[in-house]
Design a protein around this motif. Structure first.
Motif, PDB file in Angstrom:
ATOM      1  N   ARG A 284      20.402  56.089  58.826  1.00 52.06           N
ATOM      2  CA  ARG A 284      21.630  56.719  58.093  1.00 52.06           C
ATOM      3  C   ARG A 284      21.120  58.061  57.615  1.00 52.06           C
ATOM      4  N   ARG A 285      21.851  59.087  57.690  1.00 52.18           N
ATOM      5  CA  ARG A 285      21.555  60.243  57.233  1.00 52.18           C
ATOM      6  C   ARG A 285      21.859  60.436  55.573  1.00 52.18           C
ATOM      7  N   ILE A 286      20.764  61.045  55.000  1.00 48.79           N
ATOM      8  CA  ILE A 286      21.076  61.121  53.532  1.00 48.79           C
ATOM      9  C   ILE A 286      21.247  62.413  53.065  1.00 48.79           C
ATOM     10  N   GLN A 287      22.289  62.967  52.622  1.00 49.95           N
ATOM     11  CA  GLN A 287      22.175  64.232  52.146  1.00 49.95           C
ATOM     12  C   GLN A 287      21.721  64.734  50.759  1.00 49.95           C
ATOM     13  N   VAL A 288      21.043  65.547  50.958  1.00 49.37           N
ATOM     14  CA  VAL A 288      20.188  66.262  49.845  1.00 49.37           C
ATOM     15  C   VAL A 288      21.137  66.922  48.777  1.00 49.37           C
ATOM     16  N   GLU A 289      21.106  66.681  47.617  1.00 47.28           N
ATOM     17  CA  GLU A 289      21.894  67.598  46.516  1.00 47.28           C
ATOM     18  C   GLU A 289      21.073  68.540  45.940  1.00 47.28           C
TER      19      GLU A 289
END
Length: 149
Positions: free
Chosen positions: A143-148
């Motif tokens: 799964r792709r993890i969004q960088v904040e």
């Protein structure tokens, strides 16, 4: 500068050594000639490993061994089989002329893939063949993890 003599048969000799090693291991299979198990066993059972869509199946030839006496363990992704086949004794005065069936302790290990479900492994023994059924579990989906930030 050192001169190295040219040997046109070096590759052929290397190939011959590899072929000898391959065939020596194949002929000696079941007699404890596999280097990974040579120190821990007197012989190595021959196996077939089959992959099906929902499971893996391992068939191990262990004639003369009670399937209930085979120790099967699974640890850190490695499935291990261990057991013992008792040696047959000849009556006095009637010695063997030839002995090809190995006896003694056997040990065999298999590294299972991540998809193998260790909790669901089942073993059945019949007619000298041990069958191990290893169900597959679903592959982990990346799964792709969004960088904040």
């Amino acid at each position: 500068m050192a001169l190295t003599p040219y040997d046109p048969f070096a590759l052929v000799n290397q190939l011959q050594k590899e072929m000898n090693r391959l065939f020596d291991a194949r002929v000696g299979e079941g007699r404890g000639n596999e280097t990974s198990a040579a120190v821990t066993s007197d012989w190595i059972p021959l196996v077939d490993v089959q992959e099906e869509p929902e499971r893996y199946v391992i068939y191990a030839d262990i004639p003369g061994v009670d399937p209930q006496e085979v120790e099967i363990t699974m640890e850190n992704g490695v499935l291990a089989l261990r057991g013992n086949r008792e040696s047959q004794t000849a009556p006095a005065g009637n010695g063997y002329k030839r002995r090809e069936r190995p006896a003694g302790v056997f040990y065999r290990r298999f590294v299972l893939p991540d998809t193998a479900d260790a909790e669901g492994i089942k073993a059945h023994g019949k007619n000298g063949v041990l069958q191990l059924v290893i169900p597959k579990r679903e592959k982990a989906v990346a799964r792709r993890i969004q960088v904040e930030g």
